[in-house]
Design a protein around this motif. Structure first.
Motif, PDB file in Angstrom:
ATOM      1  N   VAL A 734       7.559   7.214 -55.686  1.00  0.00           N
ATOM      2  CA  VAL A 734       9.012   7.419 -55.657  1.00  0.00           C
ATOM      3  C   VAL A 734       9.720   6.354 -56.494  1.00  0.00           C
ATOM      4  N   LEU A 735       9.295   5.095 -56.357  1.00  0.00           N
ATOM      5  CA  LEU A 735       9.897   4.019 -57.138  1.00  0.00           C
ATOM      6  C   LEU A 735       9.676   4.245 -58.631  1.00  0.00           C
ATOM      7  N   ARG A 736       8.488   4.727 -58.973  1.00  0.00           N
ATOM      8  CA  ARG A 736       8.193   4.981 -60.386  1.00  0.00           C
ATOM      9  C   ARG A 736       9.098   6.068 -60.941  1.00  0.00           C
ATOM     10  N   LYS A 737       9.285   7.115 -60.172  1.00  0.00           N
ATOM     11  CA  LYS A 737      10.163   8.199 -60.630  1.00  0.00           C
ATOM     12  C   LYS A 737      11.584   7.708 -60.832  1.00  0.00           C
ATOM     13  N   GLU A 738      12.035   6.838 -59.931  1.00  0.00           N
ATOM     14  CA  GLU A 738      13.389   6.316 -60.057  1.00  0.00           C
ATOM     15  C   GLU A 738      13.533   5.483 -61.318  1.00  0.00           C
ATOM     16  N   ILE A 739      12.519   4.699 -61.632  1.00  0.00           N
ATOM     17  CA  ILE A 739      12.568   3.848 -62.823  1.00  0.00           C
ATOM     18  C   ILE A 739      12.521   4.689 -64.092  1.00  0.00           C
ATOM     19  N   GLU A 740      11.662   5.694 -64.090  1.00  0.00           N
ATOM     20  CA  GLU A 740      11.530   6.562 -65.274  1.00  0.00           C
ATOM     21  C   GLU A 740      12.597   7.652 -65.309  1.00  0.00           C
ATOM     22  N   LYS A 741      13.430   7.669 -64.247  1.00  0.00           N
ATOM     23  CA  LYS A 741      14.520   8.644 -64.153  1.00  0.00           C
ATOM     24  C   LYS A 741      13.990  10.067 -64.258  1.00  0.00           C
ATOM     25  N   VAL A 742      12.907  10.299 -63.501  1.00  0.00           N
ATOM     26  CA  VAL A 742      12.287  11.619 -63.438  1.00  0.00           C
ATOM     27  C   VAL A 742      12.757  12.306 -62.169  1.00  0.00           C
ATOM     28  N   PRO A 743      13.160  13.563 -62.196  1.00  0.00           N
ATOM     29  CA  PRO A 743      13.569  14.269 -60.969  1.00  0.00           C
ATOM     30  C   PRO A 743      12.479  14.205 -59.915  1.00  0.00           C
ATOM     31  N   SER A 744      12.886  14.096 -58.675  1.00  0.00           N
ATOM     32  CA  SER A 744      11.917  13.942 -57.589  1.00  0.00           C
ATOM     33  C   SER A 744      10.975  15.118 -57.453  1.00  0.00           C
TER      34      SER A 744
END
Length: 821
Positions: A734-744
């Motif tokens: 989840v943290l990685r997605k937030e950093i890469e600004k990838v939809p959940s």
């Protein structure tokens, strides 16, 4: 007279100060405190607090920690007087891998000097780079950095992330693929980009540590953080890939699975005890015995070495009455022992003084009793319902009681041909050749109901019935919606709460229940028997059938003899009034009470005549070993990672963690732990018991606890437990997605793990070897499954997802063409 005392005291202090380094003079001997020093130009230099936790691998450091006995100490500990409490002192000297012998010699000498200054009974620890003790790491919970002596601002630099809880950021000497492993997380820092390389078998905690460390590096800079997945390096955008390739050429990438790099079998762990003595000027070390050890194996007049090099290192124990030379040279002689044994340079060495042993030392012994710390077991004389124990988790943990057992009980006997529900009137009658499942349901509030599953295995149950019991317990857990509590109990190791379910009236007969009742419902019992009753409360009492002869008697206990319709209670002369009261519960309303020494001839005739039996008093000292928190590791040959002074935050949801409370093991299952970790958790717990050098009882209770379902008997071991602690917890993905600004709803980086990704990956050169030279895990018919994504695309000119759609004849044709068939 008062002035004279003051003068003498002042003179004594001056004398002590005269022989101690000026850097140590600020220490208050009767105060809690934490300090660090560095050896510089052969001098001891105090470090500013902002540098605590950063180590240079060419240097040596001294760390001093004074704390109240049994309590933690950290870099945030503020010095404060502690005159009316017992303090324990620990002095560590840390040696970098590239330091000089002169520096390490000064560190060792100054450690002894500091110890003498504070009284001569501190625990002295020799710590080595990347092999730090759990206690040392506990001081620095935010992590430590091990750096080289290069310029701080010159990039690129390569780092490795170590440890699950206290992260270690280790700077490596060169930038090469030889440092990489599929089980590790690496950070490549360049002048503009911070690459986080994630091994396919890396653990989730180290991934999160890498993220934290990367953002720490990024502070006050515009550096970009980029994730690189093991085997997917070529899928990076071209500009990022080219920069990565410049420092780590992808053409030279060579990474084999962790299990192929090292032998994945537990190291044989044999604890050895040696006695040290000086004879005519010569220092001799004589082997005494292998483990397990008992406290009485040590002698106050001597110095002993305990070799636990596989796990906690080498310990040297100094008796109170050992001569001065042996005391002062104990640590140096232990180092000589390591060299003679040809152990690694980084093997830890710890010196302890009699009467000041830390918990880490005591757990090496099968028995250890502190005369001044003998604890009287808590006896609950009042109601202890679920609400009471939930409000007092520390009491629940100490007594191992969830409630008073007033809930609803259902019991099934597991047979080869059938599963039989035991009628309520026969609850508490178990047989040693049978297996049982017990479901206990109780209310913790008006709205909430809790379930516990116990499975009890008789000491002579068949393996078939044990396997059936395990199968059925998991089915019941699924049916109940995964209730989060499964307890394995083996006869003789019943937990207090399990005994409380039967109000202290659990009876264990020999044989199978069906021997007396063909229906399997255990409606009948043996008509003639002798029971040995143990315990003095409802939560530690039970009765076990023994041979019906007088040699089975024991003066420390009570026994129930049944012959036809007559029942006798025989009370040993060393039994207590409470024991006798509990024994009456096994006899019903009508019985004859017989005191030892007052028996008639008829009583012994019923037992086949009078014979010798045990009459000595059993010493019932109670010295509890401290609870231990252990991370169960994926690879069998890795050392277990233990945390001292643990707290709830140390329970990482990505992992399966073991809480060892000495008489019971709890396996805590994190919500984000992998299926592989969950399924192997019981096996790993058994391996942990087997590897314990103090020779543990392999039959102790093992209880599975799931995150968010923790009962007070578990939470009570953690200070300030917060049931809402994990509500805002974010796993690495989840943290990685937030950093890469990838939809959940999508996965960043590489695609979601597929069947192809589950296979161990090998270099092409290995997979092209003859079939008889392939790694054991490689199926010669499916070599392509062991390629990384990048290698697969390079060879097949397509991703595996497209290849999988081709007809089998076409797949074989392509594999032959590229030499993988």
């Amino acid at each position: 007279m008062a002035d004279l005392r003051k003068t003498i005291s002042s003179s004594t202090d001056c004398l002590a100060d005269a022989v101690v380094d000026v850097a140590f003079k600020k220490i208050k001997k009767k105060a809690v405190g934490f300090y660090m020093w560095k050896i510089e130009a052969m001098n001891v230099i105090a470090l500013p607090r902002e540098q605590y936790g950063t180590f240079i691998n060419t240097e040596c450091y001294i760390v001093y920690a004074a704390c109240q006995y049994g309590q933690s100490c950290t870099i945030d500990t503020v010095e404060r007087d502690a005159k009316d409490v017992t303090l324990e002192y620990h002095i560590h000297f840390w040696i970098g891998s590239e330091t000089t012998p002169d520096k390490s010699g000064v560190a060792a000498y100054k450690t002894v000097e500091l110890d003498n200054f504070i009284g001569g009974h501190a625990v002295q620890h020799r710590e080595a780079e990347s092999n730090e003790s759990s206690r040392f790491l506990s001081y620095l919970k935010n992590g430590i950095k091990i750096l080289t002596n290069k310029s701080k601002r010159i990039y690129p630099k390569l780092y490795k992330i170590l440890k699950r809880k206290t992260p270690i950021l280790m700077e490596l000497s060169g930038i090469t693929w030889q440092h990489f492993s599929s089980s590790e997380v690496m950070i490549l820092r360049t002048s503009k980009i911070i690459y986080i390389w994630i091994g396919r078998n890396a653990n989730e905690a180290e991934k999160k540590h890498a993220l934290m460390m990367a953002f720490d590096m990024k502070q006050n800079s515009s550096d970009e953080v980029v994730f690189v997945d093991d085997g997917y390096e070529k899928t990076l955008p071209s500009n990022l890939r080219d920069r990565f390739n410049h420092h780590l050429p992808l053409s030279k990438r060579l990474i084999v699975p962790h299990s192929e790099k090292e032998n994945d079998t537990p190291a044989k762990h044999v604890l050895k005890l040696y006695k040290c003595a000086e004879n005519n000027g010569k220092y001799r070390v004589v082997e005494i015995k292998n483990g397990p050890f008992h406290q009485k194996d040590l002698n106050s007049d001597k110095v002993f070495i305990i070799d636990d090099s596989v796990s906690s290192g080498v310990w040297v124990w100094v008796g109170q009455h050992a001569n001065d030379k042996e005391r002062t040279e104990a640590l140096r002689n232990a180092r000589g022992f390591i060299k003679k044994k040809k152990y690694e340079w980084k093997t830890r060495v710890t010196r302890v003084v009699e009467g000041h042993e830390p918990p880490e030392f005591k757990v090496l012994f099968h028995t250890w009793t502190d005369e001044l710390k003998v604890i009287k077991p808590v006896t609950l004389l009042y109601d202890f319902d679920a609400a009471t124990m939930a409000d007092r988790p520390s009491l629940a943990a100490e007594t191992q009681l969830i409630d008073d057992g007033s809930g609803t009980l259902s019991i099934w006997r597991i047979g080869r041909k059938s599963i039989t529900k035991i009628p309520e009137e026969r609850h508490g009658y178990f047989f040693s050749e049978d297996c049982y499942i017990t479901l206990y349901t109780y209310q913790i509030s008006e709205e909430k109901q809790m379930h516990l599953l116990y499975y009890w295995l008789g000491s002579h149950a068949s393996q078939d019935e044990i396997d059936l019991t395990l199968l059925r317990i998991n089915e019941m857990d699924e049916e109940l919606g995964k209730i989060g509590f499964q307890a394995r109990l083996i006869q003789g190791n019943e937990t207090p709460h399990f005994l409380q379910l039967f109000k202290g009236k659990l009876v264990i007969f020999k044989g199978k229940g069906s021997d007396y009742d063909e229906s399997g419902k255990n409606k009948k019992c043996p008509s003639h028997y002798l029971l040995q009753a143990t315990g003095s409360t409802t939560y530690n009492s039970k009765a076990v059938q023994v041979d019906t002869r007088s040699s089975s008697l024991n003066s420390n206990y009570c026994f129930i003899l049944k012959k036809s319709k007559r029942i006798y209670i025989w009370c040993g002369s060393h039994s207590t009034g409470d024991q006798r009261e509990m024994a009456k519960g096994f006899a019903g309303k009508s019985f004859d009470l017989i005191l030892e020494g007052k028996e008639t001839g008829d009583f012994f005739n019923l037992l086949g005549g009078k014979m010798d039996y045990h009459t000595k008093t059993v010493q019932k000292k109670y010295s509890r070993k401290p609870a231990r928190l252990i991370y169960l590791l994926k690879w069998s040959n890795e050392r277990a990672e233990e945390l001292v002074f643990f707290e709830q935050a140390d329970l990482l949801p990505e992992h399966v963690i073991l809480l060892d409370i000495d008489l019971c093991l709890y396996i805590w299952i994190g919500n984000f732990s992998s299926e592989e970790e969950k399924s192997s958790s019981f096996k790993k717990a058994i391996e942990y018991l087997q590897s314990d050098p103090s020779k543990r009882d392999m039959s102790i209770a093992i209880i599975h606890i799931k995150q968010d379902h923790e009962p007070p008997i578990f939470t009570g071991f953690f200070p300030s437990w917060n049931k809402d602690f994990w509500k805002a917890y974010k796993p690495f993905l989840v943290l990685r997605k937030e950093i890469e600004k990838v939809p959940s709803s999508t996965h960043s980086g590489r695609p979601e793990l597929t069947k192809f990704d589950q296979y161990d990956k090998y270099p092409v050169s290995i997979l092209r070897k003859p079939n008889d030279e392939l790694p054991a895990k490689v199926n010669p018919l499916n070599k392509e499954m062991h390629l990384t994504h990048d290698d697969f695309v390079t060879l097949f000119k397509m991703p595996y997802s497209e290849f999988a759609k081709l007809p089998s004849w076409k797949q074989k044709e392509i594999k032959k063409t590229i030499g993988l068939f």
